[in-house]
Write a protein that holds these residues in place. Structure first.
Motif, PDB file in Angstrom:
ATOM      1  N   ALA A   1      -0.064 -61.337  -5.618  1.00 34.89           N
ATOM      2  CA  ALA A   1       1.664 -60.362  -5.392  1.00 34.89           C
ATOM      3  C   ALA A   1       0.698 -58.847  -6.289  1.00 34.89           C
ATOM      4  O   ALA A   1       1.941 -57.962  -5.890  1.00 34.89           O
ATOM      5  CB  ALA A   1       2.232 -60.839  -5.307  1.00 34.89           C
ATOM      6  N   GLY A   2       0.184 -59.213  -7.164  1.00 31.37           N
ATOM      7  CA  GLY A   2       0.114 -58.277  -8.455  1.00 31.37           C
ATOM      8  C   GLY A   2       1.443 -58.516  -9.009  1.00 31.37           C
ATOM      9  O   GLY A   2       1.563 -58.992  -9.290  1.00 31.37           O
ATOM     10  N   PHE A   3       0.878 -57.298 -10.481  1.00 26.86           N
ATOM     11  CA  PHE A   3       1.798 -57.723 -11.737  1.00 26.86           C
ATOM     12  C   PHE A   3       1.497 -56.440 -12.606  1.00 26.86           C
ATOM     13  O   PHE A   3       0.865 -56.103 -12.802  1.00 26.86           O
ATOM     14  CB  PHE A   3       0.849 -58.868 -12.173  1.00 26.86           C
ATOM     15  N   GLU A   4       3.150 -56.552 -13.325  1.00 25.90           N
ATOM     16  CA  GLU A   4       2.430 -55.178 -14.436  1.00 25.90           C
ATOM     17  C   GLU A   4       1.506 -55.697 -15.138  1.00 25.90           C
ATOM     18  O   GLU A   4       1.740 -56.217 -15.744  1.00 25.90           O
ATOM     19  CB  GLU A   4       4.087 -54.840 -14.517  1.00 25.90           C
ATOM     20  N   VAL A   5       0.269 -54.815 -15.477  1.00 30.86           N
ATOM     21  CA  VAL A   5      -0.293 -54.276 -16.156  1.00 30.86           C
ATOM     22  C   VAL A   5       0.613 -54.834 -17.737  1.00 30.86           C
ATOM     23  O   VAL A   5       1.336 -53.561 -18.174  1.00 30.86           O
ATOM     24  CB  VAL A   5      -1.319 -53.181 -16.472  1.00 30.86           C
ATOM     25  N   SER A   6       0.298 -55.725 -19.005  1.00 28.27           N
ATOM     26  CA  SER A   6       0.100 -55.743 -20.136  1.00 28.27           C
ATOM     27  C   SER A   6      -0.147 -54.841 -21.648  1.00 28.27           C
ATOM     28  O   SER A   6      -1.016 -53.897 -20.685  1.00 28.27           O
ATOM     29  CB  SER A   6       0.240 -57.201 -21.189  1.00 28.27           C
ATOM     30  N   GLY A   7       0.309 -54.683 -22.651  1.00 27.61           N
ATOM     31  CA  GLY A   7      -0.278 -53.314 -23.229  1.00 27.61           C
ATOM     32  C   GLY A   7      -1.963 -54.450 -23.961  1.00 27.61           C
ATOM     33  O   GLY A   7      -2.442 -53.086 -23.674  1.00 27.61           O
ATOM     34  N   GLN A   8      -1.334 -55.434 -23.458  1.00 25.17           N
ATOM     35  CA  GLN A   8      -2.966 -55.679 -24.473  1.00 25.17           C
ATOM     36  C   GLN A   8      -4.325 -55.358 -23.376  1.00 25.17           C
ATOM     37  O   GLN A   8      -4.839 -54.986 -24.052  1.00 25.17           O
ATOM     38  CB  GLN A   8      -3.370 -57.174 -24.227  1.00 25.17           C
ATOM     39  N   LEU A   9      -3.813 -55.082 -21.707  1.00 25.84           N
ATOM     40  CA  LEU A   9      -4.943 -55.072 -21.359  1.00 25.84           C
ATOM     41  C   LEU A   9      -5.216 -53.774 -20.556  1.00 25.84           C
ATOM     42  O   LEU A   9      -6.101 -53.167 -20.428  1.00 25.84           O
ATOM     43  CB  LEU A   9      -4.931 -55.725 -19.334  1.00 25.84           C
ATOM     44  N   ALA A  10      -3.966 -52.750 -20.461  1.00 25.15           N
ATOM     45  CA  ALA A  10      -4.246 -51.820 -20.988  1.00 25.15           C
ATOM     46  C   ALA A  10      -4.439 -50.834 -22.272  1.00 25.15           C
ATOM     47  O   ALA A  10      -5.712 -50.031 -22.070  1.00 25.15           O
ATOM     48  CB  ALA A  10      -2.636 -50.544 -20.809  1.00 25.15           C
ATOM     49  N   ALA A  11      -4.923 -51.757 -23.005  1.00 22.63           N
ATOM     50  CA  ALA A  11      -4.945 -51.785 -24.502  1.00 22.63           C
ATOM     51  C   ALA A  11      -7.136 -51.458 -24.424  1.00 22.63           C
ATOM     52  O   ALA A  11      -8.504 -50.711 -24.258  1.00 22.63           O
ATOM     53  CB  ALA A  11      -5.120 -52.345 -25.519  1.00 22.63           C
ATOM     54  N   ASP A  12      -7.001 -52.838 -23.709  1.00 22.80           N
ATOM     55  CA  ASP A  12      -8.558 -52.729 -23.698  1.00 22.80           C
ATOM     56  C   ASP A  12      -9.589 -52.246 -22.864  1.00 22.80           C
ATOM     57  O   ASP A  12     -10.195 -51.376 -22.481  1.00 22.80           O
ATOM     58  CB  ASP A  12      -9.072 -54.227 -23.041  1.00 22.80           C
ATOM     59  N   LEU A  13      -8.790 -51.669 -21.186  1.00 25.29           N
ATOM     60  CA  LEU A  13      -9.012 -50.719 -20.276  1.00 25.29           C
ATOM     61  C   LEU A  13      -9.182 -49.368 -20.903  1.00 25.29           C
ATOM     62  O   LEU A  13     -10.677 -49.252 -20.987  1.00 25.29           O
ATOM     63  CB  LEU A  13      -8.071 -50.700 -19.513  1.00 25.29           C
ATOM     64  N   SER A  14      -8.725 -49.393 -22.049  1.00 27.74           N
ATOM     65  CA  SER A  14      -8.935 -47.076 -22.330  1.00 27.74           C
ATOM     66  C   SER A  14      -9.763 -47.421 -23.166  1.00 27.74           C
ATOM     67  O   SER A  14     -10.694 -46.469 -23.853  1.00 27.74           O
ATOM     68  CB  SER A  14      -6.876 -47.015 -23.457  1.00 27.74           C
TER      69      SER A  14
END
Length: 460
Positions: free
Chosen positions: A143-156
């Motif tokens: 279904a999907g979910f909102e990307v968290s701050g932690q995952l976004a930081a790791d992606l960056s």
């Protein structure tokens, strides 16, 4: 032992009321999934297994099915300190240059240990069918979910090399070519398919069945070099934890080779004796790795416990190299059963490559990288009453963060749980009145500098 199906997660069982337990984790969505398991009648091991699987969806930078970790589990009546479950990512790909060239293993992958490790822990301490515990992860992936701050930081941090892989770019990239940001919706239908195969065919399908064969083929195409023989032989271990007793309080720690537990024990003993240091645990691990590491799991554990109980555990071993990232969580239920875990990919996003149609991010082989510090501890009074748990991430600071959080948790002082380390991020649960019993006095804590989350039945 055959376990009953879990009638939860939308399958009709009414939610429990009152205190059902506490969940603390670095990632909010996975923490809520675990708390729902507690609400619907599961115990701490059930909730921890669901949480770990959900993290493979919501925080694949640190907890993919392609990675691994270590967990402590304890329940009232355990007179040996409970059990430690070690499922660290291993080196499965060919190691010498000639073999690597022949197999195109330019980014050697680890054998996927997460599912097998969580299964072993849950089959020993859980109360329901493991298959039901995959449902939250499947739903989130599909279904999907909102990307968290932690995952976004790791992606960056790893955006450029990660998005260079076509499979990873299709999942973690935006249409403008950048990585997903916090609040973006992340859907992973291929990973949902792999999790569904585990639900219907059992965990063994990933290691000796059709799903394993698909993973091996996909890893080879991605330069991971996995083999079916390697998957079959990658077995988690169930061993006795390190235990330290002070008065009527006993504390269980992860044993080597999850040596962050040893560092946590040394740092906690130092704090208990008024010898506080923000780097004591880190230095203890450096000393351990310099002189004591090696041998079987049982041999390493025996040496570490002997050092701790002798009062002469070395606490100044120099420095550690740059270590892999990790994530941690802890769960306790209303009856006092508790689980504390630390998970890793041996590198942010492991190899940085996706295993084709499986949707699994491949963990990095441990053969050429320093091991992560996986830190976790559970404190109990005698063998009957749960008091506190802590687990931590933060590379070389993880052990010291876990020790500081444990000290505060045992003192019933939420403010004192805050680590003094720069990078350490701890999760802790404090039940000063003890469980089973005074659940209303239990409190969870997660480092406010991170994106962690506390979930409890009273809404705290």
């Amino acid at each position: 032992m055959k376990k009953s199906p879990l009638s939860l997660l939308g399958l009709g069982q009414a939610a429990r009321t009152g205190y059902v337990g506490t969940v603390v984790a670095d990632e909010p969505i996975a923490a809520l999934a675990a708390h729902d398991v507690l609400l619907r009648g599961g115990n701490a091991a059930d909730a921890a297994a669901a949480l770990g699987l959900a993290l493979s969806v919501t925080l694949p930078s640190r907890a993919s099915l392609g990675g691994g970790g270590a967990c402590l589990a304890w329940k009232p009546g355990d007179r040996d300190g409970g059990r430690a479950f070690l499922f660290l990512p291993t080196g499965d790909a060919p190691q010498d240059a000639q073999q690597a060239s022949a197999s195109r293993a330019d980014r050697p992958a680890s054998a996927p240990m997460l599912a097998r490790g969580l299964y072993l822990m849950q089959i020993r301490y859980g109360s329901v069918d493991f298959a039901d515990l995959t449902r939250p992860a499947i739903s989130l992936a599909r279904a999907g979910f909102e990307v968290s701050g932690q995952l976004a930081a790791d992606l960056s941090v790893v955006q450029a090399p990660l998005l260079a892989d076509e499979g990873a770019r299709a999942v973690f990239g935006r249409v403008d070519g950048s990585a997903l940001k916090a609040g973006d919706i992340l859907r992973q239908p291929r990973l949902a398919g792999s999790l569904e195969r585990i639900r219907s065919g059992g965990v063994g399908d990933l290691y000796s069945g059709a799903l394993g064969q698909t993973l091996v083929a996909a890893s080879n195409a991605a330069g991971g070099g996995l083999t079916m023989a390697g998957l079959r032989s990658a077995l988690p271990a169930s061993v006795a934890p390190l235990t330290v007793t002070s008065g009527n309080v006993s504390v269980s720690f992860l044993p080597p080779p999850a040596d962050g537990g040893y560092g946590t024990a040394v740092a906690w003993l130092g704090l208990a004796n008024g010898q506080g240091s923000s780097s004591r645990g880190r230095q203890a691990v450096a000393a351990w790795r310099a002189s004591e590491a090696g041998g079987s799991v049982g041999t390493q554990s025996a040496r570490a416990e002997a050092l701790l109980n002798s009062g002469h555990a070395p606490a100044n071993g120099g420095t550690l190299p740059s270590l892999p990232a990790s994530t941690s969580f802890a769960v306790v239920d209303r009856d006092g059963e508790s689980v504390a875990c630390a998970l890793t990919m041996n590198n942010l996003f492991g190899t940085g490559r996706m295993a084709g149609s499986t949707g699994i991010v491949l963990g990095a082989s441990a053969a050429h990288k320093p091991g992560p510090l996986l830190a976790a501890a559970i404190a109990h009074r005698r063998a009957d009453v749960f008091l506190a748990a802590s687990a931590a991430s933060g590379q070389a600071d993880a052990a010291d963060a876990a020790a500081a959080a444990l000290t505060g948790a045992l003192g019933g002082n939420v403010k004192a749980m805050s680590p003094t380390t720069e990078a350490g991020r701890a999760n802790a649960i404090s039940c000063p009145g003890g469980l089973p019993g005074e659940g209303e006095r239990c409190r969870g804590w997660t480092d406010p500098r991170g994106g962690g989350y506390v979930s409890a039945s009273d809404g705290s």
